[in-house]
Design an enzyme around this catalytic site. Structure first.
Site, PDB file in Angstrom:
ATOM      1  N   HIS A  19       0.906  -1.309  -0.189  1.00 45.97           N
ATOM      2  CA  HIS A  19      -0.292  -0.141   0.186  1.00 45.97           C
ATOM      3  C   HIS A  19       0.777   1.089  -0.049  1.00 45.97           C
ATOM      4  O   HIS A  19       1.657   1.210   0.005  1.00 45.97           O
ATOM      5  CB  HIS A  19      -0.823   0.183   0.976  1.00 45.97           C
ATOM      6  CG  HIS A  19       0.478  -0.094   2.669  1.00 45.97           C
ATOM      7  ND1 HIS A  19       0.224   1.175   2.416  1.00 45.97           N
ATOM      8  CD2 HIS A  19       0.020  -1.013   3.589  1.00 45.97           C
ATOM      9  CE1 HIS A  19       0.707   0.442   4.312  1.00 45.97           C
ATOM     10  NE2 HIS A  19       0.529  -0.790   4.383  1.00 45.97           N
ATOM     11  N   HIS A  22       4.019   0.838   2.114  1.00 46.26           N
ATOM     12  CA  HIS A  22       4.930   0.980   1.693  1.00 46.26           C
ATOM     13  C   HIS A  22       5.855   1.558   0.410  1.00 46.26           C
ATOM     14  O   HIS A  22       7.231   1.663   0.541  1.00 46.26           O
ATOM     15  CB  HIS A  22       4.941  -0.530   0.982  1.00 46.26           C
ATOM     16  CG  HIS A  22       3.859  -1.307   1.979  1.00 46.26           C
ATOM     17  ND1 HIS A  22       2.766  -1.789   1.744  1.00 46.26           N
ATOM     18  CD2 HIS A  22       4.726  -2.115   3.711  1.00 46.26           C
ATOM     19  CE1 HIS A  22       2.376  -2.566   2.919  1.00 46.26           C
ATOM     20  NE2 HIS A  22       3.395  -2.740   4.158  1.00 46.26           N
ATOM     21  N   CYS A 128       0.826  -9.936  20.055  1.00 44.61           N
ATOM     22  CA  CYS A 128      -0.671  -9.589  18.125  1.00 44.61           C
ATOM     23  C   CYS A 128      -0.002  -9.989  17.337  1.00 44.61           C
ATOM     24  O   CYS A 128       1.226 -10.032  17.446  1.00 44.61           O
ATOM     25  CB  CYS A 128      -0.166  -7.759  18.738  1.00 44.61           C
ATOM     26  SG  CYS A 128      -0.710  -7.222  17.094  1.00 44.61           S
ATOM     27  N   CYS A 131       1.478  -6.879  14.951  1.00 42.99           N
ATOM     28  CA  CYS A 131       2.464  -6.589  15.294  1.00 42.99           C
ATOM     29  C   CYS A 131       3.672  -7.745  15.109  1.00 42.99           C
ATOM     30  O   CYS A 131       5.049  -7.688  15.278  1.00 42.99           O
ATOM     31  CB  CYS A 131       2.834  -5.964  16.320  1.00 42.99           C
ATOM     32  SG  CYS A 131       2.018  -4.778  16.620  1.00 42.99           S
ATOM     33  N   CYS A 145      -4.263  -4.003  21.268  1.00 38.94           N
ATOM     34  CA  CYS A 145      -3.692  -3.462  20.440  1.00 38.94           C
ATOM     35  C   CYS A 145      -3.974  -2.814  19.662  1.00 38.94           C
ATOM     36  O   CYS A 145      -4.935  -2.261  19.130  1.00 38.94           O
ATOM     37  CB  CYS A 145      -2.708  -4.913  19.539  1.00 38.94           C
ATOM     38  SG  CYS A 145      -1.997  -3.960  18.574  1.00 38.94           S
ATOM     39  N   HIS A 148      -3.860  -2.151  15.692  1.00 38.38           N
ATOM     40  CA  HIS A 148      -4.617  -3.178  14.971  1.00 38.38           C
ATOM     41  C   HIS A 148      -5.824  -3.867  15.381  1.00 38.38           C
ATOM     42  O   HIS A 148      -7.120  -3.979  15.121  1.00 38.38           O
ATOM     43  CB  HIS A 148      -3.956  -4.108  14.915  1.00 38.38           C
ATOM     44  CG  HIS A 148      -2.643  -4.399  14.264  1.00 38.38           C
ATOM     45  ND1 HIS A 148      -1.378  -4.246  14.923  1.00 38.38           N
ATOM     46  CD2 HIS A 148      -2.190  -4.709  12.989  1.00 38.38           C
ATOM     47  CE1 HIS A 148      -0.273  -4.031  14.034  1.00 38.38           C
ATOM     48  NE2 HIS A 148      -1.048  -4.634  13.004  1.00 38.38           N
ATOM     49  N   LYS A 298      -5.920   6.885   9.583  1.00 42.09           N
ATOM     50  CA  LYS A 298      -5.304   5.510   8.994  1.00 42.09           C
ATOM     51  C   LYS A 298      -5.708   5.342   7.593  1.00 42.09           C
ATOM     52  O   LYS A 298      -6.800   4.942   8.326  1.00 42.09           O
ATOM     53  CB  LYS A 298      -4.519   4.778  10.646  1.00 42.09           C
ATOM     54  CG  LYS A 298      -3.748   3.693  10.303  1.00 42.09           C
ATOM     55  CD  LYS A 298      -3.144   2.607  11.553  1.00 42.09           C
ATOM     56  CE  LYS A 298      -2.549   1.950  11.027  1.00 42.09           C
ATOM     57  NZ  LYS A 298      -2.255   0.694  11.794  1.00 42.09           N
ATOM     58  N   LYS A 301      -8.803  -1.031   5.687  1.00 40.90           N
ATOM     59  CA  LYS A 301     -10.099  -1.123   4.749  1.00 40.90           C
ATOM     60  C   LYS A 301     -11.488  -1.109   5.959  1.00 40.90           C
ATOM     61  O   LYS A 301     -12.141  -0.688   4.667  1.00 40.90           O
ATOM     62  CB  LYS A 301     -10.119  -2.780   4.799  1.00 40.90           C
ATOM     63  CG  LYS A 301      -9.219  -2.942   3.593  1.00 40.90           C
ATOM     64  CD  LYS A 301      -9.349  -3.836   3.128  1.00 40.90           C
ATOM     65  CE  LYS A 301      -7.999  -4.809   3.035  1.00 40.90           C
ATOM     66  NZ  LYS A 301      -6.986  -6.126   3.509  1.00 40.90           N
TER      67      LYS A 301
HETATM   68  N1  MSP Z   1       8.087  -6.703   8.437  1.00 37.22           N
HETATM   69  C1  MSP Z   1       7.803  -5.690   9.023  1.00 37.22           C
HETATM   70  C2  MSP Z   1       9.435  -4.981   8.616  1.00 37.22           C
HETATM   71  C3  MSP Z   1      10.774  -6.361   9.649  1.00 37.22           C
HETATM   72  S1  MSP Z   1      12.090  -5.125   8.753  1.00 37.22           S
HETATM   73  C4  MSP Z   1      13.537  -5.710   9.307  1.00 37.22           C
HETATM   74  C5  MSP Z   1       7.079  -4.922   9.293  1.00 37.22           C
HETATM   75  N2  MSP Z   1       6.754  -4.979   7.471  1.00 37.22           N
HETATM   76  S2  MSP Z   1       5.330  -4.082   7.305  1.00 37.22           S
HETATM   77  O1  MSP Z   1       4.656  -4.461   6.327  1.00 37.22           O
HETATM   78  O2  MSP Z   1       4.028  -4.116   8.564  1.00 37.22           O
HETATM   79  O3  MSP Z   1       5.361  -2.583   7.212  1.00 37.22           O
HETATM   80  C6  MSP Z   1       6.573  -2.139   6.802  1.00 37.22           C
HETATM   81  C7  MSP Z   1       6.495  -0.720   7.186  1.00 37.22           C
HETATM   82  O4  MSP Z   1       5.692   0.221   6.415  1.00 37.22           O
HETATM   83  C8  MSP Z   1       7.255  -0.376   8.193  1.00 37.22           C
HETATM   84  O5  MSP Z   1       8.136   0.707   8.339  1.00 37.22           O
HETATM   85  C9  MSP Z   1       5.628   0.480   8.529  1.00 37.22           C
HETATM   86  O6  MSP Z   1       6.021   2.070   9.393  1.00 37.22           O
HETATM   87  C10 MSP Z   1       5.620   1.010   6.903  1.00 37.22           C
HETATM   88  N3  MSP Z   1       4.231   1.847   6.792  1.00 37.22           N
HETATM   89  C11 MSP Z   1       2.898   0.560   6.980  1.00 37.22           C
HETATM   90  N4  MSP Z   1       1.797   1.363   6.882  1.00 37.22           N
HETATM   91  C12 MSP Z   1       2.006   2.901   6.811  1.00 37.22           C
HETATM   92  C13 MSP Z   1       1.697   4.125   6.083  1.00 37.22           C
HETATM   93  N5  MSP Z   1       0.216   4.258   6.441  1.00 37.22           N
HETATM   94  N6  MSP Z   1       2.213   5.715   6.915  1.00 37.22           N
HETATM   95  C14 MSP Z   1       3.393   5.146   5.904  1.00 37.22           C
HETATM   96  N7  MSP Z   1       4.323   3.543   6.158  1.00 37.22           N
HETATM   97  C15 MSP Z   1       3.309   2.965   6.674  1.00 37.22           C
HETATM   98  O7  MSP Z   1       6.380  -3.816   9.234  1.00 37.22           O
END
Ligand code: MSP
Length: 474
Positions: A19, A22, A128, A131, A145, A148, A298, A301
């Site tokens: 999304h 990422h 959780c 997380c 949490c 979530h 945030k 969905k």
């Molecule tokens: N798999 C772990 C990270 C392991 S690193 C050794 C993880 N994955 S994640 O897919 O949940 O999210 C990864 C990244 O995306 C995090 O840095 C998280 O902050 C970022 N984001 C997830 N949602 C976000 C937003 N809505 N806005 C900005 N970044 C966000 O955590």
């Protein structure tokens, strides 16, 4: 030898599609890597998928697939998306890769054991799955949490623990001395106060009966490595730590780990403690950015306010998305994006701003000049460089848009099209100046909007713009 720059993005859980968040984190790394390369540095930029999470297994089951088949399919989708986003990552991590990732993850485990930092204990805690971590009562809000909105599961099991509690002082020292910098300052203080409150040991494995999908603990196949312990090591395993140290020797320690603020603790407490325990250098810096929200909430969905990056690309193009995420989101705060705002800034700053300026200048150039203007060798100006040094990408973009505004103003004031009617030579001088300014704008845009920058330079070289840059949306 060239100076090196090693920047990492987090590795993403492949249970669902990527999304905006990422796209944002990864783009941040890409812009910095491109900026470093443009200055002759050798940049290495890593990103990938974090595959051994329980939610990934759940998603695989729901899709009727084996976990391996499922994660491979997701990884391919992510790679395609990254290519479309013009990301210049040097490699792509998959933590299920037994040749490239497992040996290093297991080697670091053995080092922690050798240093007396791993012990077994019976444990009961609230887990959780969102997380992928245990929660204490004080982490929860009304028993849920807060990230979530789910009730964590009560888990009772025998696990290996990592002695994080032993590393409080050492972590404080590396953070305070700047050996491991944390950006921004507010997050650094947050971590320092967490350390001051006392760090607890972390559960570092799960019994294999519950999690068959994962890296076996060396010497104890009855236990599987905790997914965060496994995932954090990707930053060194994919450089070859534990198998072929070439890249590891060259690029480690990382110059910068970029993460969202939600996963800062893992990167500034657990990870450096593991490295210290294993006798390895700690990362030079960790940057935590804010979250992307939509309409102040945030993206989720349930609320129905998710903005899919693929939809934005379809409507406005990749370069516009790169613009939005770098200029319209302040890195250290939560940044809000709505469809209305996207359209508004697209029209104002891309269609009317950059696009319009480019076509006006190129039209005059094509009609008034017989040959293309030779562009000088530009350098990055001090103000722009300072914004990069502070990781304030939005300000570096403001710097560029200020130049766009100046060029616009110059056209309004000097009116080269009127001058042309009476004094062609003077009109040419104005247009040559404008072309050089446009060339500089393209030069500065390179890390952010590489294709747009190339198109502008090609137009200048051909003394003709073959297609308008950003068409207005009604
Ligand atoms: N798999 C772990 C990270 C392991 S690193 C050794 C993880 N994955 S994640 O897919 O949940 O999210 C990864 C990244 O995306 C995090 O840095 C998280 O902050 C970022 N984001 C997830 N949602 C976000 C937003 N809505 N806005 C900005 N970044 C966000 O955590």
């Amino acid at each position: 030898m060239n100076e090196k720059f090693y920047v990492t993005a987090p590795i993403y859980y492949p249970n669902a599609d990527l999304h905006m968040g990422h796209a944002y984190t990864t783009l941040f790394c890409d812009v910095l890597a491109r900026h470093a390369r443009l200055q002759g540095k050798e940049a290495y930029f890593l990103v990938g998928t974090d595959e051994h999470a329980s939610k990934v297994v759940k998603a695989a089951i729901a899709a009727g697939m084996e976990p391996q088949e499922f994660v491979n399919k997701q990884a391919e989708k992510f790679k395609t998306f990254f290519t479309e986003m013009e990301f210049t990552n040097s490699d792509f991590v998959q933590t299920s890769n037994q040749e490239r990732h497992w040996p290093g993850a297991q080697l670091i485990w053995e080092k922690l054991v050798a240093n007396g930092d791993i012990y077994k204990k019976k444990y009961s805690g609230l887990y959780c799955i969102g997380c992928e971590s245990f929660k204490t009562e004080k982490d929860l809000v009304d028993g849920l949490c807060p990230d979530h909105n789910t009730k964590p599961e009560l888990v009772e099991e025998e696990n290996y623990f990592f002695r994080l509690s032993k590393y409080g002082n050492k972590l404080k020292e590396i953070i305070e001395s700047g050996a491991m910098k944390i950006f921004p300052e507010t997050r650094k203080n947050e971590i320092l106060s967490l350390i001051a409150d006392g760090l607890e040991d972390v559960s570092f494995s799960r019994p294999t009966k519950d999690s068959r999908w994962g890296i076996p603990v060396p010497g104890d196949p009855g236990q599987t490595m905790y997914v965060w312990c496994d995932a954090l090591t990707n930053y060194i395993t994919y450089l070859g730590y534990g198998r072929d140290d070439g890249l590891f020797k060259k690029f480690w320690p990382a110059d910068l780990h970029i993460v969202g603020k939600d996963i800062l603790r893992f990167h500034t407490a657990i990870w450096p403690a593991m490295l210290i325990s294993a006798g390895l250098p700690v990362p030079k810096a960790v940057l935590a950015h804010g979250m992307i929200t939509s309409g102040g909430k945030k993206m989720s969905k349930t609320i129905g306010n998710i903005i899919d990056p693929k939809e934005v690309i379809k409507e406005y193009g990749v370069e516009a998305l790169r613009y939005l995420l770098t200029r319209e989101v302040a890195p250290f705060e939560d940044g809000d994006l709505t469809l209305e705002r996207i359209k508004e800034v697209y029209n104002a700053n891309l269609a009317n701003g950059l696009g319009n300026l480019t076509s006006r200048i190129m039209k005059m150039s094509e009609s008034y000049l017989e040959t293309p203007v030779d562009l000088p060798n530009y350098e990055f100006p001090a103000g722009y460089q300072e914004d990069f040094a502070n990781y304030e990408l939005n300000k570096a973009m403001d710097f560029i848009w200020q130049k766009i505004g100046e060029a616009d103003l110059l056209i309004t004031e000097k009116k080269p099209f009127s001058v042309w009617k009476t004094d062609q030579e003077s009109a040419r001088v104005i247009v040559i100046d404008l072309i050089k300014r446009l060339g500089e704008i393209a030069f500065l845009l390179q890390p952010f909007m590489p294709t747009t920058a190339d198109k502008i330079v090609s137009a200048i070289k051909a003394n003709k713009l073959s297609e308008a840059l950003f068409l207005r949306k009604e």
